[in-house]
Design a protein around this motif. Sequence first.
Motif, PDB file in Angstrom:
ATOM      1  N   SER A 108       0.858  -1.366   0.104  1.00  8.42           N
ATOM      2  CA  SER A 108       0.095  -0.046  -0.088  1.00  8.42           C
ATOM      3  C   SER A 108       0.842   1.160  -0.121  1.00  8.42           C
ATOM      4  N   ASP A 109       2.111   1.311   0.509  1.00  6.56           N
ATOM      5  CA  ASP A 109       3.037   2.465   0.688  1.00  6.56           C
ATOM      6  C   ASP A 109       3.814   2.371  -0.535  1.00  6.56           C
ATOM      7  N   ASN A 110       3.843   1.710  -1.373  1.00  3.94           N
ATOM      8  CA  ASN A 110       4.803   1.714  -2.751  1.00  3.94           C
ATOM      9  C   ASN A 110       4.298   1.616  -3.892  1.00  3.94           C
ATOM     10  N   ASP A 111       2.683   2.230  -4.052  1.00  9.54           N
ATOM     11  CA  ASP A 111       2.156   2.487  -5.191  1.00  9.54           C
ATOM     12  C   ASP A 111       1.153   3.644  -5.003  1.00  9.54           C
ATOM     13  N   ASN A 112       1.411   4.907  -5.717  1.00  9.93           N
ATOM     14  CA  ASN A 112       0.833   6.172  -5.067  1.00  9.93           C
ATOM     15  C   ASN A 112       0.905   6.931  -6.316  1.00  9.93           C
ATOM     16  N   CYS A 113       0.065   8.262  -5.838  1.00  5.90           N
ATOM     17  CA  CYS A 113       0.235   9.535  -6.650  1.00  5.90           C
ATOM     18  C   CYS A 113       0.993  10.674  -6.089  1.00  5.90           C
ATOM     19  N   VAL A 114       1.695  11.182  -6.800  1.00  4.33           N
ATOM     20  CA  VAL A 114       2.575  12.354  -6.415  1.00  4.33           C
ATOM     21  C   VAL A 114       1.965  13.838  -6.862  1.00  4.33           C
ATOM     22  N   VAL A 115       1.862  14.808  -6.235  1.00  2.00           N
ATOM     23  CA  VAL A 115       1.525  16.041  -6.723  1.00  2.00           C
ATOM     24  C   VAL A 115       2.501  17.018  -6.627  1.00  2.00           C
ATOM     25  N   ALA A 116       2.893  17.824  -7.640  1.00  2.00           N
ATOM     26  CA  ALA A 116       4.023  18.837  -7.706  1.00  2.00           C
ATOM     27  C   ALA A 116       4.024  19.735  -6.737  1.00  2.00           C
ATOM     28  N   GLU A 117       5.107  19.923  -6.109  1.00  2.00           N
ATOM     29  CA  GLU A 117       5.327  20.619  -4.861  1.00  2.00           C
ATOM     30  C   GLU A 117       4.895  22.018  -5.029  1.00  2.00           C
ATOM     31  N   ALA A 118       5.262  22.582  -6.341  1.00  2.00           N
ATOM     32  CA  ALA A 118       4.750  23.911  -6.302  1.00  2.00           C
ATOM     33  C   ALA A 118       3.474  24.258  -6.415  1.00  2.00           C
ATOM     34  N   ILE A 198       2.416  13.189  -1.525  1.00  2.38           N
ATOM     35  CA  ILE A 198       1.497  12.574  -1.653  1.00  2.38           C
ATOM     36  C   ILE A 198       0.141  12.949  -1.183  1.00  2.38           C
ATOM     37  N   LEU A 199      -1.014  12.324  -1.442  1.00  4.35           N
ATOM     38  CA  LEU A 199      -2.187  13.083  -0.922  1.00  4.35           C
ATOM     39  C   LEU A 199      -2.506  12.179   0.290  1.00  4.35           C
ATOM     40  N   LEU A 200      -2.432  10.517   0.304  1.00 12.29           N
ATOM     41  CA  LEU A 200      -2.814   9.903   1.415  1.00 12.29           C
ATOM     42  C   LEU A 200      -1.868   8.773   1.472  1.00 12.29           C
ATOM     43  N   THR A 201      -1.404   8.458   2.685  1.00 11.90           N
ATOM     44  CA  THR A 201      -0.408   7.288   3.104  1.00 11.90           C
ATOM     45  C   THR A 201      -1.236   5.947   2.850  1.00 11.90           C
ATOM     46  N   GLY A 202      -0.321   5.104   2.846  1.00 14.71           N
ATOM     47  CA  GLY A 202      -0.794   3.535   2.525  1.00 14.71           C
ATOM     48  C   GLY A 202      -1.746   3.252   3.517  1.00 14.71           C
ATOM     49  N   ALA A 203      -1.488   3.558   4.809  1.00 15.80           N
ATOM     50  CA  ALA A 203      -2.539   3.069   5.981  1.00 15.80           C
ATOM     51  C   ALA A 203      -4.005   4.130   5.544  1.00 15.80           C
ATOM     52  N   GLU A 204      -3.803   5.196   5.106  1.00 16.59           N
ATOM     53  CA  GLU A 204      -5.147   6.037   4.914  1.00 16.59           C
ATOM     54  C   GLU A 204      -5.811   5.400   3.727  1.00 16.59           C
ATOM     55  N   ILE A 272      11.852  -2.386  -0.726  1.00 20.71           N
ATOM     56  CA  ILE A 272      11.271  -3.619  -0.299  1.00 20.71           C
ATOM     57  C   ILE A 272      10.845  -3.607   1.333  1.00 20.71           C
ATOM     58  N   ALA A 273      11.301  -2.561   2.184  1.00 18.98           N
ATOM     59  CA  ALA A 273      10.957  -2.473   3.457  1.00 18.98           C
ATOM     60  C   ALA A 273       9.416  -2.057   3.544  1.00 18.98           C
ATOM     61  N   THR A 274       8.853  -1.260   2.299  1.00 17.53           N
ATOM     62  CA  THR A 274       7.529  -1.229   2.230  1.00 17.53           C
ATOM     63  C   THR A 274       6.667  -2.306   1.942  1.00 17.53           C
ATOM     64  N   PHE A 275       7.147  -3.527   1.374  1.00 19.56           N
ATOM     65  CA  PHE A 275       6.393  -4.506   1.074  1.00 19.56           C
ATOM     66  C   PHE A 275       6.231  -5.794   1.948  1.00 19.56           C
ATOM     67  N   THR A 276       5.131  -6.530   1.808  1.00 15.09           N
ATOM     68  CA  THR A 276       4.805  -7.535   2.506  1.00 15.09           C
ATOM     69  C   THR A 276       4.491  -8.818   1.653  1.00 15.09           C
ATOM     70  N   PHE A 277       5.327  -9.771   2.245  1.00 16.69           N
ATOM     71  CA  PHE A 277       5.163 -11.036   1.522  1.00 16.69           C
ATOM     72  C   PHE A 277       4.393 -12.201   2.056  1.00 16.69           C
TER      73      PHE A 277
END
Length: 331
Positions: A108-118, A198-204, A272-277
Amino acid sequence: MIKKYLLSTACAGLAAFSASQAAAADEITVAYFLEWPMPFQYAKANGTYEEEMGVKINWVSFDTGTAMSAAMASGDVQIAVSQGVPPFVVATSAGQDLQAVDVAVSYSDNDNCVVAEALEIDKTNAGELNGKKVGVPIGTAAHYGFLSQMAHFGVDTSSLEIVDMAPADGAAAFAQGNLDMVCGWGGALRRMLDHGNILLTGAEKEELGILVFDVTSAPTSFIQEEPELLSKFLKVTADANAQWNAGDSKDEMLAVIAKDAGMDLADAEATIATFTFPSAEEQLSDKWLGGGAHEFMGGVANVFVDAGSIDSALDSYEGAVNSAPLAAASN
């Protein structure tokens, strides 16, 4: 345009590969991602798959899960490792006869959308994204996450200029200031985060029901013709995951995994620290292959239907999940 792209990539072959399907008894082709470090790559690099399966394996890297679907449709790829659920759902919804045979990774934490900082846009003012230009790898887990987040924030996707871009290309365009928002995963996502938020974290996202996991998939015909070969493949994968999860040899494994993934050690470790297997036992439970996976696929399909990305969903995705090869591997 998006719908036309999804349907064509779900069914079209890739000219880059031979038109003839590999003879599974002697040789198979397996698809995977670069910059996506996973324990199976330790076994891949050490030749364990070939040793245990007794066949030659051609490992071919892909940029997106939609391209994996196309290669399996043309008969050029027999197994796809870590195909995102959304591209898998797009393909099966379009009539491609694929089945998911294990849960490759949850992230969940390693697939997301990112908004330009500006732009200075976060979850408190996400409505300001209306009318912006977004780079999205269409038909992938990132696409599903993007649509779900935009629906949550009430952003009208028809107002957005959506450009289909593989994560690596999207990250480069984003760095050059050519996109207002960009979506992706792995190493590309890490580069995107250098220029935005990002807009939302993996947990969110998980609280909203936006799960992110990949499956190992294969054409149903291959599964039926070579069940033992596939089970051996899944056994090697499960053993590599178990070795990683045990934690005793992570340093040794990580060095090999990072090299095979085309990453430096620090980036591979951070990713890989953000992955669960999940273990094979966990995968066979009701949460995953025992029911949760195909129910989630139905939810993904409905999101794509509502967004106009695909024409219709299947009545059920139960037939698109086959736990038998993994169960055999576990025994």
